[in-house]
Design a protein around this motif. Structure first.
Motif, PDB file in Angstrom:
ATOM      1  N   THR A  90     -38.725  28.645 -15.764  1.00 45.92           N
ATOM      2  CA  THR A  90     -38.865  27.958 -14.480  1.00 45.92           C
ATOM      3  C   THR A  90     -37.645  28.298 -13.630  1.00 45.92           C
ATOM      4  OG1 THR A  90     -38.229  25.793 -13.569  1.00 45.92           O
ATOM      5  CG2 THR A  90     -38.560  25.882 -15.946  1.00 45.92           C
ATOM      6  N   PRO A  91     -37.838  28.449 -12.317  1.00 43.16           N
ATOM      7  CA  PRO A  91     -36.711  28.782 -11.443  1.00 43.16           C
ATOM      8  C   PRO A  91     -35.901  27.555 -11.023  1.00 43.16           C
ATOM      9  CG  PRO A  91     -38.724  28.699 -10.174  1.00 43.16           C
ATOM     10  CD  PRO A  91     -39.122  28.410 -11.590  1.00 43.16           C
ATOM     11  N   TYR A  92     -36.129  26.426 -11.682  1.00 40.59           N
ATOM     12  CA  TYR A  92     -35.490  25.141 -11.360  1.00 40.59           C
ATOM     13  C   TYR A  92     -34.009  25.276 -11.003  1.00 40.59           C
ATOM     14  CZ  TYR A  92     -33.649  20.429 -12.417  1.00 40.59           C
ATOM     15  OH  TYR A  92     -33.017  19.217 -12.364  1.00 40.59           O
ATOM     16  N   GLY A  93     -33.623  24.587  -9.940  1.00 37.99           N
ATOM     17  CA  GLY A  93     -32.214  24.550  -9.561  1.00 37.99           C
ATOM     18  C   GLY A  93     -31.928  23.331  -8.712  1.00 37.99           C
ATOM     19  N   LEU A  94     -30.651  22.950  -8.609  1.00 36.29           N
ATOM     20  CA  LEU A  94     -30.248  21.823  -7.770  1.00 36.29           C
ATOM     21  C   LEU A  94     -29.173  22.305  -6.807  1.00 36.29           C
ATOM     22  CD1 LEU A  94     -29.902  19.012 -10.470  1.00 36.29           C
ATOM     23  CD2 LEU A  94     -31.685  19.164  -8.727  1.00 36.29           C
ATOM     24  N   SER A  95     -29.157  21.738  -5.600  1.00 33.95           N
ATOM     25  CA  SER A  95     -28.191  22.240  -4.628  1.00 33.95           C
ATOM     26  C   SER A  95     -26.799  21.652  -4.824  1.00 33.95           C
ATOM     27  CB  SER A  95     -28.693  21.950  -3.212  1.00 33.95           C
ATOM     28  OG  SER A  95     -29.041  20.602  -3.087  1.00 33.95           O
ATOM     29  N   MET A  96     -26.681  20.535  -5.563  1.00 29.40           N
ATOM     30  CA  MET A  96     -25.365  19.884  -5.634  1.00 29.40           C
ATOM     31  C   MET A  96     -24.677  19.965  -6.992  1.00 29.40           C
ATOM     32  SD  MET A  96     -28.078  17.838  -5.835  1.00 29.40           S
ATOM     33  CE  MET A  96     -28.413  17.202  -4.210  1.00 29.40           C
ATOM     34  N   VAL A  97     -25.404  20.370  -8.019  1.00 28.84           N
ATOM     35  CA  VAL A  97     -24.815  20.439  -9.361  1.00 28.84           C
ATOM     36  C   VAL A  97     -25.228  21.772  -9.994  1.00 28.84           C
ATOM     37  CG1 VAL A  97     -24.783  19.375 -11.660  1.00 28.84           C
ATOM     38  CG2 VAL A  97     -24.931  17.924  -9.641  1.00 28.84           C
ATOM     39  N   PRO A  98     -24.274  22.502 -10.610  1.00 24.06           N
ATOM     40  CA  PRO A  98     -24.665  23.767 -11.236  1.00 24.06           C
ATOM     41  C   PRO A  98     -25.680  23.533 -12.363  1.00 24.06           C
ATOM     42  CG  PRO A  98     -22.258  23.503 -11.242  1.00 24.06           C
ATOM     43  CD  PRO A  98     -22.839  22.209 -10.785  1.00 24.06           C
ATOM     44  N   VAL A  99     -26.757  24.301 -12.348  1.00 28.69           N
ATOM     45  CA  VAL A  99     -27.788  24.201 -13.389  1.00 28.69           C
ATOM     46  C   VAL A  99     -27.705  25.470 -14.247  1.00 28.69           C
ATOM     47  CG1 VAL A  99     -30.263  24.059 -13.869  1.00 28.69           C
ATOM     48  CG2 VAL A  99     -29.317  22.857 -11.882  1.00 28.69           C
ATOM     49  N   VAL A 100     -27.311  25.303 -15.510  1.00 24.82           N
ATOM     50  CA  VAL A 100     -27.203  26.443 -16.422  1.00 24.82           C
ATOM     51  C   VAL A 100     -28.544  26.574 -17.125  1.00 24.82           C
ATOM     52  CG1 VAL A 100     -25.924  27.451 -18.343  1.00 24.82           C
ATOM     53  CG2 VAL A 100     -24.794  25.804 -16.821  1.00 24.82           C
ATOM     54  N   LYS A 101     -29.242  27.660 -16.842  1.00 23.82           N
ATOM     55  CA  LYS A 101     -30.576  27.803 -17.440  1.00 23.82           C
ATOM     56  C   LYS A 101     -30.508  28.618 -18.725  1.00 23.82           C
ATOM     57  CE  LYS A 101     -33.550  28.631 -14.193  1.00 23.82           C
ATOM     58  NZ  LYS A 101     -32.708  28.508 -12.983  1.00 23.82           N
ATOM     59  N   ASP A 114     -32.415  37.970 -14.250  1.00 26.49           N
ATOM     60  CA  ASP A 114     -31.613  37.505 -13.109  1.00 26.49           C
ATOM     61  C   ASP A 114     -31.786  36.006 -12.829  1.00 26.49           C
ATOM     62  OD1 ASP A 114     -34.234  37.885 -12.381  1.00 26.49           O
ATOM     63  OD2 ASP A 114     -33.808  38.742 -10.429  1.00 26.49           O
ATOM     64  N   LEU A 115     -32.648  35.349 -13.604  1.00 22.95           N
ATOM     65  CA  LEU A 115     -32.891  33.919 -13.381  1.00 22.95           C
ATOM     66  C   LEU A 115     -32.348  33.050 -14.515  1.00 22.95           C
ATOM     67  CD1 LEU A 115     -36.555  34.176 -12.124  1.00 22.95           C
ATOM     68  CD2 LEU A 115     -34.810  32.846 -10.959  1.00 22.95           C
ATOM     69  N   ILE A 116     -32.069  33.684 -15.642  1.00 27.43           N
ATOM     70  CA  ILE A 116     -31.612  32.952 -16.828  1.00 27.43           C
ATOM     71  C   ILE A 116     -30.115  33.185 -17.013  1.00 27.43           C
ATOM     72  CG2 ILE A 116     -31.809  32.888 -19.373  1.00 27.43           C
ATOM     73  CD1 ILE A 116     -34.261  31.651 -18.020  1.00 27.43           C
ATOM     74  N   ASP A 117     -29.393  32.109 -17.339  1.00 30.72           N
ATOM     75  CA  ASP A 117     -27.940  32.227 -17.491  1.00 30.72           C
ATOM     76  C   ASP A 117     -27.507  32.464 -18.932  1.00 30.72           C
ATOM     77  OD1 ASP A 117     -27.012  31.475 -14.708  1.00 30.72           O
ATOM     78  OD2 ASP A 117     -28.293  29.771 -15.183  1.00 30.72           O
ATOM     79  N   PHE A 118     -28.336  32.050 -19.885  1.00 29.86           N
ATOM     80  CA  PHE A 118     -27.891  32.113 -21.279  1.00 29.86           C
ATOM     81  C   PHE A 118     -29.122  32.263 -22.176  1.00 29.86           C
ATOM     82  CE2 PHE A 118     -26.518  30.370 -25.338  1.00 29.86           C
ATOM     83  CZ  PHE A 118     -25.228  30.862 -25.466  1.00 29.86           C
ATOM     84  N   ASP A 119     -29.089  33.264 -23.047  1.00 31.96           N
ATOM     85  CA  ASP A 119     -30.231  33.520 -23.933  1.00 31.96           C
ATOM     86  C   ASP A 119     -29.941  32.990 -25.337  1.00 31.96           C
ATOM     87  OD1 ASP A 119     -32.424  34.487 -25.283  1.00 31.96           O
ATOM     88  OD2 ASP A 119     -31.720  36.570 -25.333  1.00 31.96           O
ATOM     89  N   SER A 139     -40.521  14.579 -15.969  1.00 28.73           N
ATOM     90  CA  SER A 139     -40.706  15.452 -14.806  1.00 28.73           C
ATOM     91  C   SER A 139     -39.372  16.079 -14.428  1.00 28.73           C
ATOM     92  CB  SER A 139     -41.240  14.618 -13.637  1.00 28.73           C
ATOM     93  OG  SER A 139     -40.839  15.193 -12.417  1.00 28.73           O
ATOM     94  N   ASP A 140     -39.324  17.410 -14.348  1.00 25.03           N
ATOM     95  CA  ASP A 140     -38.043  18.099 -14.142  1.00 25.03           C
ATOM     96  C   ASP A 140     -37.294  17.596 -12.917  1.00 25.03           C
ATOM     97  OD1 ASP A 140     -38.877  19.547 -16.288  1.00 25.03           O
ATOM     98  OD2 ASP A 140     -39.240  21.416 -15.196  1.00 25.03           O
ATOM     99  N   PHE A 141     -38.028  17.499 -11.806  1.00 26.98           N
ATOM    100  CA  PHE A 141     -37.365  17.172 -10.528  1.00 26.98           C
ATOM    101  C   PHE A 141     -36.890  15.731 -10.531  1.00 26.98           C
ATOM    102  CE2 PHE A 141     -41.781  18.619 -10.291  1.00 26.98           C
ATOM    103  CZ  PHE A 141     -41.545  19.972 -10.507  1.00 26.98           C
ATOM    104  N   ILE A 142     -37.684  14.835 -11.144  1.00 22.48           N
ATOM    105  CA  ILE A 142     -37.298  13.420 -11.147  1.00 22.48           C
ATOM    106  C   ILE A 142     -36.164  13.185 -12.132  1.00 22.48           C
ATOM    107  CG2 ILE A 142     -38.099  11.068 -11.544  1.00 22.48           C
ATOM    108  CD1 ILE A 142     -40.795  11.849 -10.476  1.00 22.48           C
ATOM    109  N   CYS A 143     -36.249  13.804 -13.296  1.00 23.34           N
ATOM    110  CA  CYS A 143     -35.176  13.660 -14.281  1.00 23.34           C
ATOM    111  C   CYS A 143     -33.866  14.190 -13.699  1.00 23.34           C
ATOM    112  CB  CYS A 143     -35.550  14.412 -15.559  1.00 23.34           C
ATOM    113  SG  CYS A 143     -34.202  14.531 -16.745  1.00 23.34           S
TER     114      CYS A 143
END
Ligand code: CA
Length: 510
Positions: free
Chosen positions: A429-440, A453-458, A405-409
């Motif tokens: 998925t727009p998944y993100g965390l407020s305390m650690v940078p999430v590179v999508k 605008d939601l993806i950092d790396f293709d 599970s994304d949020f639990i992991c």
């Protein structure tokens, strides 16, 4: 007529993946001269040979299914046409102490981080307001917003204020053995390197989870300066509580504000790897690129966490053989056994994963998903297995046992101490965390073009043969160093998107 590339991972694979972004039409020909008997969408599998009923279907060099019916060469191979094989038998996986060759060290790479007293390093400088119980979540959010609006400008070195809220703390069997998982998770999250070792806890007063349990032994010596109770009788009204919390927060903000970024070696990075919304490309583009980066970080003396028990279970035989010794190998097996029993208790099994979206992205079953998923662990030896909610113990590549599970992991990897998160997605998925940078990282270019605008790396160019895993791996490595240094911002931070923390609580609720 133009011919089309079909991607095979291992030489003995008898299925290949259609890489064209628009799929391939019936009547097209592959580079090997196979005629497509039907339309095949992007990411889906094509039979590279005729298969009789019961024939082993091979991808990644491993059996991902048995043909349910005869499948002609050039036909689509999907979940409806295959029987899922049995998972690897945990009792029969050989354990060994091995002398694994040390990879060539990687030197000379740095990022600008915040050094902490305990030796960890933050990639951000954030005030975390921890909570012992869900009852005080409203106050924590209220205070965090008020600090952002009224105080944060005065503390220019502090990046943000985050209310660490969750659904635990009361109405639970606090002494049940499994309760230790959510409790240590909350404690360890507050001690994540990005919170700078400054732990501020808001409690209610009557909750089962005593706020002192969220402090380390050192912090307990001065617990009064770390904990504020809403039920404290000196407060007459809500406004007083807010004032009390703001005063407390000011002390922490002052301390955090004294910190400055300074050059730190890559060995101070703790990178958490995760997939979410995977597709059939994930295992050939995004995950192998993340795996390449994982190897670079490990070579530089840093730490990498990979997780998601249900997404490694069917590939566990390939991981146990990478364990540094018998003890670590056994620990991996124990975590699989625990999860098998946990799923069984809920009248379920590993086939509860994948999702409908995974299947629409071409992944047929959990076996195929797992074989693609483990690519993000790279090739380094596995030095440790971290139980859910525990902190990282060793440098190198560790398996942090978490649900998929994304949020639990993500929550459990924050507790383990990650200061950088790589998240690979194919469906989006727009998944993100407020305390650690999430590179999508997107596994295919179709997604990154739509979600630019939601993806950092293709990582899609790999499937199209435009770039190699190695080239893209180095690009991603340099991007991570810039993000860790605060020179670049990830998409979800820029957009202010973040998910709630979600605890793993296998214990009973009362
Ligand atoms: Ca996941």
């Amino acid at each position: 007529m133009a011919t089309h590339n079909i991607l095979k991972v291992a030489p003995n694979d008898n299925v290949g993946i259609v890489t064209n972004l628009n799929g391939l039409k019936k009547g097209s020909k592959t580079e090997d001269g196979i005629l497509l008997r039907e339309d095949i969408p992007m990411g889906f599998k094509i039979a590279l040979e005729h298969m009789e009923q019961g024939k082993e279907i091979i991808r990644y060099g491993e059996v991902i299914g048995l043909a349910k019916e005869p499948i002609d060469k050039g036909r689509l191979v999907h979940f409806g046409k295959m029987i899922i094989p049995e998972p690897p038998r945990l009792e029969s996986i050989p354990l060994q102490d091995r002398r694994l060759s040390k990879p060539e060290p990687l030197k000379g790479y740095f990022f600008d981080g915040y050094k902490n007293k305990d030796g960890s390093v933050g990639t951000r400088n954030i005030l975390g307001i921890s909570t012992s119980v869900q009852c005080v979540a409203g106050l924590a959010e209220h205070v965090a917003n008020k600090i952002k609006a009224e105080l944060l400008d005065q503390f220019s070195n502090v990046d943000d204020v985050v209310a660490i809220t969750h659904s635990y703390g009361c109405g639970v069997a606090i002494d049940a053995p499994a309760a230790i998982i959510p409790i240590r998770t909350i404690r360890n999250i507050a001690n994540n390197p990005n919170f700078g070792g400054e732990v501020m806890v808001l409690g209610l007063g009557c909750e089962k989870l005593r706020p002192e349990r969220l402090l380390t032994n050192d912090q307990k010596e001065d617990s009064g300066s770390h904990i504020m109770y809403m039920q404290d009788e000196r407060f007459q009204r809500f406004e007083d509580m807010v004032k009390g919390a703001m005063e407390m927060a000011k002390n922490y903000l002052k301390k955090l504000n004294e910190r400055k970024r300074e050059p730190c070696p890559v060995s101070d990075l703790v990178v958490g790897m995760q997939c979410g919304g995977s597709d059939a490309f994930s295992g050939i583009t995004g995950n192998p690129v993340a795996g390449f980066v994982s190897d670079l970080i490990v070579r530089a003396g840093g730490s990498v966490l990979f997780s998601e028990v249900t997404e490694v279970r069917d590939a566990i035989h390939l991981l146990v053989s990478r364990a540094i010794d018998k003890k670590v190998g056994q620990a991996l097996i124990n975590e699989m056994q625990w999860y098998d029993a946990y799923l069984l208790q809920g009248n379920s099994d590993r086939s509860a994963n994948p999702t409908p979206g995974n299947k629409m992205g071409g992944i047929s079953n959990i076996v195929e998903k797992a074989l693609g998923s483990i690519a993000k662990s790279g090739t380094s030896p596995i030095v440790d297995v971290i139980p859910p909610g525990e902190k990282l113990r060793k440098r190198g590549l560790s398996f942090a046992a978490t649900p998929a599970s994304d949020f639990i992991c993500g929550t459990l990897q924050v507790a383990a101490g990650m200061n950088m998160h790589l998240f690979i997605t194919g469906r989006g998925t727009p998944y993100g965390l407020s305390m650690v940078p999430v590179v999508k990282i997107s596994s295919n270019s179709k997604l990154s073009r739509r979600w630019h605008d939601l993806i950092d790396f293709d990582a899609g160019p790999i499937a199209l043969g435009e770039k190699t895993i190695e080239e893209m791996g180095w690009d991603l490595f340099h991007l991570i160093l810039d993000i860790a240094s605060g020179k670049k911002q990830v998409a979800c931070d820029r957009l202010g998107l973040c998910n709630d923390l979600v605890l793993f609580n296998p214990g009973p609720i009362t």
